[in-house]
Enzyme design. Sequence first.
Site, PDB file in Angstrom:
ATOM      1  N   ASP A 107      -9.957  -3.861  -5.136  1.00 42.00           N
ATOM      2  CA  ASP A 107      -9.085  -2.869  -4.524  1.00 42.00           C
ATOM      3  C   ASP A 107      -9.078  -1.622  -5.394  1.00 42.00           C
ATOM      4  OD1 ASP A 107      -7.076  -1.408  -3.306  1.00 42.00           O
ATOM      5  OD2 ASP A 107      -5.462  -2.820  -3.780  1.00 42.00           O
ATOM      6  N   HIS A 138      -8.035  -4.848  -0.692  1.00 47.05           N
ATOM      7  CA  HIS A 138      -6.922  -4.045  -0.187  1.00 47.05           C
ATOM      8  C   HIS A 138      -6.670  -4.329   1.297  1.00 47.05           C
ATOM      9  CE1 HIS A 138      -4.067  -0.747  -0.552  1.00 47.05           C
ATOM     10  NE2 HIS A 138      -4.360  -0.486   0.713  1.00 47.05           N
ATOM     11  N   SER A 193       0.827  -1.195   0.000  1.00 45.16           N
ATOM     12  CA  SER A 193       0.000   0.000   0.000  1.00 45.16           C
ATOM     13  C   SER A 193       0.873   1.263   0.000  1.00 45.16           C
ATOM     14  CB  SER A 193      -0.962  -0.038   1.189  1.00 45.16           C
ATOM     15  OG  SER A 193      -1.951   0.944   1.093  1.00 45.16           O
TER      16      SER A 193
END
Length: 411
Positions: free
Chosen positions: A351, A381, A197
């Site tokens: 995501d 995610h 991320s």
Amino acid sequence: MALPAALLLLLLLLLLLLPLAALVLGTVLLGLPSYEIPPGVNQPAKLRLVLAVLLGTAALGKILEKTGLCSQITFGRYVRQGRRLRVDPKLFIQDLQFNKVPVRVYQPKAVSHRRRRAIIFFHGGGWVFGSLDTYEKVCRYISRESGSVVVSVQYRLAPEHKYPAAYEDCLNATIHFMRNTEHYGVDPARISVCGDSAGGNLAAAVSQTLAGRSDLPRLRAQILIYPGLQALDFNLPSYQQNRGVPLLFRERAAFFALQYLNGDASHMQEVLEGSHIPPDMRLKYRKWVSADNIPEKFKVRGVKPLRPTDFVAEVYETVKRFCEPNLCPLLAEDAIVHQLPESFILTCEYDVLRDDGLLYKKRLEDNGVRVTWYHLEDGFHGIISLYDYAGLSFPSGKRGLDSVVNFLKGL
């Protein structure tokens, strides 16, 4: 004294309703869109429970902030903090500082007949959350299973420390380690950067900065786990399709980017609409940031063309650093991209950041960089960060983590 059956039934009912109440409370207090649990996600009930915990935590943080007890972000960090685990019989673990940046080093105890590979790991959390303890289980697993030295970096967090603080910490820690590999039994030719991320964003930025440096060893690889790589277009297909899918809503993606940039999310709506980028600059970057570069199979869940919004110059003035590659690595020039090391990119179908990874994959391949791509068809995610997390882990998250380990073993 035994509780009456009616009271027990009432307590059970309350326990069952708590997750739903957290979802409703979180959605209302935080002003978030209605959430969506996609039918393709494995164990949807468990994901709904994770979402309830996160939204409930955020809602309680909002209440505490309004009462002046603590900020919502501070409370969120406390809840996510994690804890230091017991001694691992297979690893030496020590907390150090690399050029004044806190790090945690994981070294396998098993005898190695050659110098080990190393992974410098940057945690996720939207540049706002996350810590060494939060990612302790993930880093231990990578180190044990791949037989690698892992360096987990505790970079400074936003909004207290704005861009480029996190990037600078990650870069400085990486350079320090590359210049001191002999202390850890590491082969300087087998050092990789890795992150998930926001950490994937930082890994990509560090990798670009080090590309072509003759005074340092060349990075062996970059490992980007559902990275966020641009803040120009929050209406790419994956943003439209997954806008209400946990663990990262579309609005929160913009919020985190703005917190990292300047600690001010007051122009979040304009950023979401795309009115923060001048038309000429949008045209310039269209060759790299465009739905046209996303394979058609990723658009079948429904994507609608959006009407262009009017450019707002005063908003651009506050966010123009979004066009810097150290903040948005997808915008780096080809001269940099073609020098990048072998790459591993993991994306998840559900995501909002999926297309950032797909677009970067294309850019790397177009520039002759070898890319290993692993796509979790039932992933969302943040799924890797839930590995071995209080019974809330998911099988596809373990598959994703194992794909990283398998890639490392081949280096």
